[in-house]
Scaffold this active site. Structure first.
Site, PDB file in Angstrom:
ATOM      1  CB  CYS A 191       3.438   3.865   1.462  1.00  0.00           C
ATOM      2  SG  CYS A 191       4.940   1.843   1.880  1.00  0.00           S
ATOM      3  CG  ASN A 196       3.244   0.474   7.232  1.00  0.00           C
ATOM      4  OD1 ASN A 196       2.118   0.197   6.335  1.00  0.00           O
ATOM      5  ND2 ASN A 196       5.038   1.312   6.613  1.00  0.00           N
ATOM      6  CG  HIS A 223       3.043   5.706   4.516  1.00  0.00           C
ATOM      7  ND1 HIS A 223       1.978   4.238   5.298  1.00  0.00           N
ATOM      8  CD2 HIS A 223       4.067   4.646   4.455  1.00  0.00           C
ATOM      9  CE1 HIS A 223       2.373   3.521   4.988  1.00  0.00           C
ATOM     10  NE2 HIS A 223       3.791   3.637   4.961  1.00  0.00           N
TER      11      HIS A 223
END
Length: 333
Positions: free
Chosen positions: A113, A290, A260
């Site tokens: 991430c 995500n 993120h």
């Protein structure tokens, strides 16, 4: 010392999507509305069996090359935690598939991430050291391939996708100083225990059920959500404070914030405790999920296209997660 800036960003997503309705049919006690309310995601793109991170990266690059001159590229950086092969390096495969010169450097780096922020730092370092002038930076992830089919928690969160841009030398510097961090004490909280060299001989791992009712297997992705959340709310506010201090910028002087895109609840919690106005904070995971290292450039491109960010704006980027690894910088487009 030369400065550097970021070119246009291009993205690519697999054509297959999994909606909350699809997940609800598999897990009847999870309604589509419950999933969306909890994590802020309605659908996510996932790869089919023979579609890989290199395939997604190649497609994103080919879109980029419609507007950018690929002949000027002299280094290739690929961030992925789902490489096509243990070896060779996926970046080498991409160099060949993209028809880039054999005189360029190319390497993979394994981060999740925080990967885009670290990639910008690496690219800036290559340019500052006069090793390269035009670095092709790609983030490409297919976490869906790591997830157990019955792991409803992770299947609802993660999607696949890729993003590509060129970091180029410029007298008008558009990438400022970085604040980077690592806390390896949390390495077990987001992990695939098997398939690497540590447990390479374990092939018949058994399924088990976690406290949320998701089925897990040590051959698949495991995420300890509460511990990841605790790490994030402890580390990220300090990260933002330090990157602002390092760049001598006040929070109020930042025009836009792109973090993120982990999940909606976590991001809104961070926004509140840091004191970022909602009008300056972007959420765009609704239709992508995500996508790990690709979330920041995907969100950045989306915000630019919606004209939420204009030329010359100061944009603070922050990535954080698996590792634990975290990093932040401020850019202008």
């Amino acid at each position: 010392m030369p400065g550097c800036k970021i070119s246009m960003i291009e993205t690519y997503f697999p054509k297959k999507t999994v909606t909350n309705e699809d997940l609800s049919q598999e897990f009847p006690d999870w309604s589509p509305q419950k999933i969306e309310k909890k994590i802020g995601i309605a659908e996510r793109h996932v790869t089919i069996e023979n579609e890989t991170a290199v395939d997604l990266a190649r497609e994103a690059c080919q879109k980029l090359f419609l507007i950018e001159d690929k002949s000027k590229i002299d280094f290739l950086l690929l961030c992925t935690q789902s490489p096509d092969y243990l070896l060779p390096t996926s970046a080498c495969i991409l160099q060949d598939q993209l028809g880039l010169p054999t005189t360029i450097g190319a390497l993979d780096f394994n981060l999740g991430c925080s990967g885009f922020v670290y990639g910008l730092a690496l690219a800036k370092g290559l340019i500052s050291a006069n090793i390269a002038k035009n670095v092709l930076l790609i983030t490409s992830e297919t976490y869906s391939k790591h997830i157990h089919p019955q792991d409803r928690g992770n299947r609802s969160i993660f999607g696949d996708g890729a993003a590509a841009c060129i970091v180029f030398d410029s007298d008008d510097n558009g990438i400022f100083d970085f604040e980077l961090g690592t806390d390896g004490r949390g390495w077990e909280n987001l992990i695939i225990r098997n398939k690497g060299m540590r447990n390479s001989s374990i092939n018949n791992s058994e399924d088990w059920i976690d406290e949320s009712g998701s089925i897990r297997n040590d051959n698949n992705l495991y995420m300890n959500g509460p511990e990841i959340f605790n790490f994030t709310i402890e580390a990220v506010p300090k990260l933002i404070e330090e990157v602002l201090k390092k760049n001598k910028v006040a929070l109020a002087d930042v025009d836009y914030f792109i973090f993120h895109q982990a999940n909606q609840y976590m991001l809104n919690y961070l926004r509140d405790i840091i004191g970022i106005p909602e009008s300056k904070f972007y959420l765009n995971m609704m239709n992508t999920g995500n996508t790990v290292s690709a979330t920041i450039p995907i969100a950045l491109k989306d915000a630019l296209e919606k004209m939420l960010i204009k030329k010359g704006d100061r944009v603070l980027l922050a990535g954080f997660g698996v590792g634990y690894s975290y990093g932040s910088t401020i850019i202008t487009i």
